[in-house]
Design a protein around this motif. Sequence first.
Motif, PDB file in Angstrom:
ATOM      1  N   PRO A  77       0.825  -1.214   0.000  1.00  0.00           N
ATOM      2  CA  PRO A  77       0.000   0.000   0.000  1.00  0.00           C
ATOM      3  C   PRO A  77       0.856   1.260   0.000  1.00  0.00           C
ATOM      4  N   ARG A  78       0.369   2.281  -0.704  1.00  0.00           N
ATOM      5  CA  ARG A  78       1.069   3.562  -0.807  1.00  0.00           C
ATOM      6  C   ARG A  78       0.076   4.628  -1.261  1.00  0.00           C
ATOM      7  N   VAL A  79       0.466   5.883  -1.152  1.00  0.00           N
ATOM      8  CA  VAL A  79      -0.339   6.962  -1.717  1.00  0.00           C
ATOM      9  C   VAL A  79      -0.068   6.933  -3.212  1.00  0.00           C
ATOM     10  N   ILE A  80      -1.092   6.644  -3.983  1.00  0.00           N
ATOM     11  CA  ILE A  80      -0.954   6.492  -5.433  1.00  0.00           C
ATOM     12  C   ILE A  80      -1.464   7.747  -6.124  1.00  0.00           C
ATOM     13  N   SER A  81      -0.668   8.249  -7.057  1.00  0.00           N
ATOM     14  CA  SER A  81      -1.046   9.417  -7.849  1.00  0.00           C
ATOM     15  C   SER A  81      -1.256   8.972  -9.290  1.00  0.00           C
ATOM     16  N   MET A  82      -2.376   9.360  -9.853  1.00  0.00           N
ATOM     17  CA  MET A  82      -2.723   9.036 -11.235  1.00  0.00           C
ATOM     18  C   MET A  82      -2.869  10.346 -12.012  1.00  0.00           C
ATOM     19  N   TRP A  83      -2.836  10.228 -13.349  1.00  0.00           N
ATOM     20  CA  TRP A  83      -3.122  11.360 -14.223  1.00  0.00           C
ATOM     21  C   TRP A  83      -3.680  10.825 -15.524  1.00  0.00           C
ATOM     22  N   MET A  84      -4.052  11.708 -16.415  1.00  0.00           N
ATOM     23  CA  MET A  84      -4.715  11.318 -17.660  1.00  0.00           C
ATOM     24  C   MET A  84      -3.857  11.596 -18.892  1.00  0.00           C
ATOM     25  N   ARG A  85      -2.549  11.698 -18.713  1.00  0.00           N
ATOM     26  CA  ARG A  85      -1.646  11.977 -19.832  1.00  0.00           C
ATOM     27  C   ARG A  85      -1.880  10.969 -20.961  1.00  0.00           C
ATOM     28  N   ASN A 108     -15.472  10.919 -13.578  1.00  0.00           N
ATOM     29  CA  ASN A 108     -15.467  11.757 -14.781  1.00  0.00           C
ATOM     30  C   ASN A 108     -14.170  12.543 -14.967  1.00  0.00           C
ATOM     31  N   THR A 109     -13.057  11.820 -15.028  1.00  0.00           N
ATOM     32  CA  THR A 109     -11.764  12.476 -15.221  1.00  0.00           C
ATOM     33  C   THR A 109     -11.719  13.192 -16.566  1.00  0.00           C
ATOM     34  N   VAL A 110     -10.838  14.161 -16.658  1.00  0.00           N
ATOM     35  CA  VAL A 110     -10.709  14.977 -17.869  1.00  0.00           C
ATOM     36  C   VAL A 110      -9.641  14.358 -18.766  1.00  0.00           C
ATOM     37  N   PRO A 111     -10.017  13.949 -19.991  1.00  0.00           N
ATOM     38  CA  PRO A 111      -9.031  13.366 -20.908  1.00  0.00           C
ATOM     39  C   PRO A 111      -7.815  14.277 -21.091  1.00  0.00           C
ATOM     40  N   GLN A 112      -6.645  13.657 -21.071  1.00  0.00           N
ATOM     41  CA  GLN A 112      -5.344  14.275 -21.312  1.00  0.00           C
ATOM     42  C   GLN A 112      -4.917  15.290 -20.242  1.00  0.00           C
ATOM     43  N   SER A 113      -5.642  15.375 -19.150  1.00  0.00           N
ATOM     44  CA  SER A 113      -5.285  16.291 -18.079  1.00  0.00           C
ATOM     45  C   SER A 113      -4.013  15.812 -17.375  1.00  0.00           C
ATOM     46  N   LEU A 114      -3.208  16.758 -16.944  1.00  0.00           N
ATOM     47  CA  LEU A 114      -2.015  16.443 -16.167  1.00  0.00           C
ATOM     48  C   LEU A 114      -2.246  16.672 -14.674  1.00  0.00           C
ATOM     49  N   ASP A 115      -3.495  16.946 -14.293  1.00  0.00           N
ATOM     50  CA  ASP A 115      -3.816  17.093 -12.879  1.00  0.00           C
ATOM     51  C   ASP A 115      -3.535  15.781 -12.156  1.00  0.00           C
ATOM     52  N   VAL A 116      -2.989  15.876 -10.959  1.00  0.00           N
ATOM     53  CA  VAL A 116      -2.691  14.687 -10.160  1.00  0.00           C
ATOM     54  C   VAL A 116      -3.952  14.289  -9.401  1.00  0.00           C
ATOM     55  N   LEU A 117      -4.315  13.009  -9.543  1.00  0.00           N
ATOM     56  CA  LEU A 117      -5.517  12.473  -8.907  1.00  0.00           C
ATOM     57  C   LEU A 117      -5.092  11.446  -7.867  1.00  0.00           C
ATOM     58  N   THR A 118      -5.598  11.581  -6.648  1.00  0.00           N
ATOM     59  CA  THR A 118      -5.197  10.694  -5.569  1.00  0.00           C
ATOM     60  C   THR A 118      -6.344  10.529  -4.576  1.00  0.00           C
ATOM     61  N   ALA A 119      -6.289   9.475  -3.796  1.00  0.00           N
ATOM     62  CA  ALA A 119      -7.265   9.270  -2.727  1.00  0.00           C
ATOM     63  C   ALA A 119      -6.843  10.022  -1.470  1.00  0.00           C
ATOM     64  N   GLY A 120      -5.586  10.467  -1.420  1.00  0.00           N
ATOM     65  CA  GLY A 120      -5.096  11.168  -0.249  1.00  0.00           C
ATOM     66  C   GLY A 120      -4.763  10.245   0.908  1.00  0.00           C
ATOM     67  N   ARG A 121      -4.694   8.962   0.635  1.00  0.00           N
ATOM     68  CA  ARG A 121      -4.324   7.965   1.643  1.00  0.00           C
ATOM     69  C   ARG A 121      -3.735   6.752   0.950  1.00  0.00           C
ATOM     70  N   GLU A 122      -3.162   5.859   1.703  1.00  0.00           N
ATOM     71  CA  GLU A 122      -2.557   4.670   1.110  1.00  0.00           C
ATOM     72  C   GLU A 122      -3.627   3.725   0.573  1.00  0.00           C
ATOM     73  N   VAL A 123      -3.361   3.207  -0.625  1.00  0.00           N
ATOM     74  CA  VAL A 123      -4.208   2.193  -1.258  1.00  0.00           C
ATOM     75  C   VAL A 123      -3.288   1.178  -1.932  1.00  0.00           C
ATOM     76  N   SER A 124      -3.875   0.075  -2.356  1.00  0.00           N
ATOM     77  CA  SER A 124      -3.108  -0.973  -3.046  1.00  0.00           C
ATOM     78  C   SER A 124      -3.417  -1.049  -4.523  1.00  0.00           C
ATOM     79  N   ALA A 125      -4.527  -0.421  -4.931  1.00  0.00           N
ATOM     80  CA  ALA A 125      -4.951  -0.577  -6.323  1.00  0.00           C
ATOM     81  C   ALA A 125      -5.803   0.604  -6.764  1.00  0.00           C
TER      82      ALA A 125
END
Length: 153
Positions: A77-85, A108-125
């Motif tokens: 588990p870790r804080v995971i950051s995603m984006w839509m690049r 409803n994420t924004v296609p091709q956005s470079l905004d960082v998306l996270t749960a703000g806590r540790e997750v595994s998936a």
Amino acid sequence: MRIFAAVLFSLLFLAGPSLASEEVVRLPVEQVVVTTDSGDIEFAAEIATSDETRARGLMFRRSMGEREAMLFHWPTPRVISMWMRNTYISLDMLFVAADGTVVHVQANTVPQSLDVLTAGREVSAVMEVVAGTAAQLGIKPGSKLKHRFFDGS
């Protein structure tokens, strides 16, 4: 011309070999069941478990079926950051704890956005599905994923 070629090569090298082309890469598919207040929902999920497959994700895809998904998994588990690049379709991202519990839905994420998306806590998936799927099917924090990655699945 040599300078241009050197710069282009450097950019492609820094992007990584798999990210240098817009080729769609398909991954092995496994069944994931999401349990909601209304019942169980089955998804055919591509499985991304390596640094390379997690980095590529759904990049360059132009469509995805309504019961298709991509499941990104990390063994610790870790804080995971995603984006839509380079991701051309809007998604819902389900951030999932080690026991399979959805802890956050990024809808409803924004296609091709470079905004960082996270749960703000540790997750595994993180499981990505077509945008609007979570709301339509009642997938929300507290919903449970059943798959071999999660404790008790």
